[in-house]
Design a protein around this motif. Structure first.
Motif, PDB file in Angstrom:
ATOM      1  N   GLY A 246      27.325  48.798  46.224  1.00 39.93           N
ATOM      2  CA  GLY A 246      26.108  48.897  45.429  1.00 39.93           C
ATOM      3  C   GLY A 246      24.967  48.132  46.063  1.00 39.93           C
ATOM      4  O   GLY A 246      23.827  48.599  46.108  1.00 39.93           O
ATOM      5  N   TRP A 247      25.258  46.928  46.568  1.00 42.53           N
ATOM      6  CA  TRP A 247      24.235  46.122  47.228  1.00 42.53           C
ATOM      7  C   TRP A 247      23.674  46.853  48.443  1.00 42.53           C
ATOM      8  O   TRP A 247      22.469  46.870  48.679  1.00 42.53           O
ATOM      9  N   LEU A 248      24.555  47.493  49.220  1.00 40.15           N
ATOM     10  CA  LEU A 248      24.091  48.262  50.380  1.00 40.15           C
ATOM     11  C   LEU A 248      23.188  49.413  49.949  1.00 40.15           C
ATOM     12  O   LEU A 248      22.302  49.823  50.696  1.00 40.15           O
ATOM     13  N   GLY A 249      23.402  49.906  48.735  1.00 39.20           N
ATOM     14  CA  GLY A 249      22.572  50.969  48.187  1.00 39.20           C
ATOM     15  C   GLY A 249      21.364  50.467  47.405  1.00 39.20           C
ATOM     16  O   GLY A 249      20.668  51.246  46.757  1.00 39.20           O
ATOM     17  N   GLY A 250      21.133  49.167  47.424  1.00 35.99           N
ATOM     18  CA  GLY A 250      19.957  48.601  46.774  1.00 35.99           C
ATOM     19  C   GLY A 250      20.130  48.233  45.310  1.00 35.99           C
ATOM     20  O   GLY A 250      19.146  48.028  44.605  1.00 35.99           O
ATOM     21  N   LYS A 251      21.358  48.114  44.850  1.00 38.26           N
ATOM     22  CA  LYS A 251      21.616  47.790  43.445  1.00 38.26           C
ATOM     23  C   LYS A 251      22.238  46.408  43.306  1.00 38.26           C
ATOM     24  O   LYS A 251      23.142  46.041  44.049  1.00 38.26           O
ATOM     25  N   ARG A 252      21.769  45.683  42.309  1.00 45.35           N
ATOM     26  CA  ARG A 252      22.383  44.398  41.957  1.00 45.35           C
ATOM     27  C   ARG A 252      23.488  44.632  40.947  1.00 45.35           C
ATOM     28  O   ARG A 252      23.348  45.476  40.063  1.00 45.35           O
ATOM     29  N   GLY A 253      24.560  43.854  41.074  1.00 41.61           N
ATOM     30  CA  GLY A 253      25.671  44.026  40.148  1.00 41.61           C
ATOM     31  C   GLY A 253      26.335  42.714  39.798  1.00 41.61           C
ATOM     32  O   GLY A 253      26.032  41.663  40.366  1.00 41.61           O
ATOM     33  N   ALA A 254      27.262  42.796  38.863  1.00 41.55           N
ATOM     34  CA  ALA A 254      28.051  41.638  38.430  1.00 41.55           C
ATOM     35  C   ALA A 254      29.474  42.083  38.146  1.00 41.55           C
ATOM     36  O   ALA A 254      29.696  43.204  37.669  1.00 41.55           O
ATOM     37  N   LEU A 255      30.415  41.204  38.437  1.00 44.08           N
ATOM     38  CA  LEU A 255      31.832  41.442  38.184  1.00 44.08           C
ATOM     39  C   LEU A 255      32.267  40.547  37.035  1.00 44.08           C
ATOM     40  O   LEU A 255      32.130  39.327  37.103  1.00 44.08           O
ATOM     41  N   LEU A 256      32.770  41.159  35.968  1.00 44.20           N
ATOM     42  CA  LEU A 256      33.253  40.434  34.793  1.00 44.20           C
ATOM     43  C   LEU A 256      34.773  40.431  34.827  1.00 44.20           C
ATOM     44  O   LEU A 256      35.391  41.487  34.963  1.00 44.20           O
ATOM     45  N   MET A 257      35.357  39.242  34.698  1.00 43.70           N
ATOM     46  CA  MET A 257      36.814  39.166  34.721  1.00 43.70           C
ATOM     47  C   MET A 257      37.303  37.900  34.045  1.00 43.70           C
ATOM     48  O   MET A 257      36.543  36.987  33.763  1.00 43.70           O
ATOM     49  N   GLN A 258      38.595  37.860  33.841  1.00 40.38           N
ATOM     50  CA  GLN A 258      39.294  36.709  33.305  1.00 40.38           C
ATOM     51  C   GLN A 258      39.794  35.880  34.486  1.00 40.38           C
ATOM     52  O   GLN A 258      40.032  36.412  35.578  1.00 40.38           O
ATOM     53  N   SER A 259      39.985  34.601  34.281  1.00 39.35           N
ATOM     54  CA  SER A 259      40.402  33.721  35.376  1.00 39.35           C
ATOM     55  C   SER A 259      41.685  34.184  36.057  1.00 39.35           C
ATOM     56  O   SER A 259      41.847  34.000  37.266  1.00 39.35           O
ATOM     57  N   SER A 260      42.585  34.805  35.323  1.00 39.79           N
ATOM     58  CA  SER A 260      43.837  35.267  35.935  1.00 39.79           C
ATOM     59  C   SER A 260      43.600  36.359  36.973  1.00 39.79           C
ATOM     60  O   SER A 260      44.451  36.593  37.832  1.00 39.79           O
ATOM     61  N   GLY A 261      42.459  37.010  36.938  1.00 33.68           N
ATOM     62  CA  GLY A 261      42.144  38.061  37.907  1.00 33.68           C
ATOM     63  C   GLY A 261      41.533  37.557  39.198  1.00 33.68           C
ATOM     64  O   GLY A 261      41.405  38.321  40.162  1.00 33.68           O
ATOM     65  N   VAL A 262      41.157  36.290  39.249  1.00 36.88           N
ATOM     66  CA  VAL A 262      40.524  35.756  40.456  1.00 36.88           C
ATOM     67  C   VAL A 262      41.435  35.901  41.664  1.00 36.88           C
ATOM     68  O   VAL A 262      40.990  36.262  42.750  1.00 36.88           O
ATOM     69  N   GLY A 263      42.716  35.645  41.480  1.00 39.05           N
ATOM     70  CA  GLY A 263      43.660  35.749  42.592  1.00 39.05           C
ATOM     71  C   GLY A 263      43.695  37.134  43.221  1.00 39.05           C
ATOM     72  O   GLY A 263      43.986  37.267  44.418  1.00 39.05           O
TER      73      GLY A 263
END
Length: 165
Positions: A65-82
């Motif tokens: 998305g960034w390469l396409g000019g879009k800003r984004g965010a990733l929403l997750m729970q701490s267990s998904g960080v790994g």
């Protein structure tokens, strides 16, 4: 008129910041902690909201998305960080901005022992992977911490995780 509870205001604070800075893409793995924020983003026709099967998909999606000019965010729970560790090397090497909003598990009063290992080590794991970490442990901190993280992420092209305690 009833006043909003703190549990309702912090998700709206995050949504308001994301809108303010032009975030258009939201990637998430379903999480009860982010449920209201996800609903707010899904209700916004200007945001593309994608449910993932694993958190690492969100890292790749947001880099594209960034390469396409879009800003984004990733929403997750701490267990998904790994699940994101391998792809964080791509973010570092290519200098992509990555904003992660992480609801914490395995901390104060956790009832599920499976959440303890990652919850107790998530900040160290992220920092060791080159991610800048900021925390908000009270609802009244969330807006300012999120805003600062967003500004740093998109002005410095670096990965930042906001941990919501």
């Amino acid at each position: 008129m009833q006043s909003q509870t703190p549990a309702r205001t912090w998700p709206r604070d995050i949504y308001d910041v994301l809108k303010q800075v032009g975030v258009e893409q939201i990637a998430y793995v379903p999480d009860a902690g982010h449920a209201q924020l996800i609903r707010d983003c899904e209700a916004d026709n200007a945001m593309s909201v994608v449910s993932l099967t694993t958190e690492e998909e969100g890292v790749a999606m947001l880099a594209g998305g960034w390469l396409g000019g879009k800003r984004g965010a990733l929403l997750m729970q701490s267990s998904g960080v790994g699940n994101c560790i391998n792809l964080l090397s791509v973010i570092q090497e290519c200098r992509f901005p990555l904003l992660m909003i992480v609801t914490m598990r395995g901390e104060w009063g956790e009832f599920n022992p499976w959440q303890l290992p990652m919850g107790q080590s998530v900040q160290r794991v992220l920092e060791d992977s080159g991610v800048y970490v900021q925390r908000a442990d009270r609802a009244d901190e969330v807006r300012d911490v999120t805003y600062a993280a967003v500004q740093m992420t998109f002005s410095s092209n670096c990965p930042i995780a906001v941990l919501l305690g």
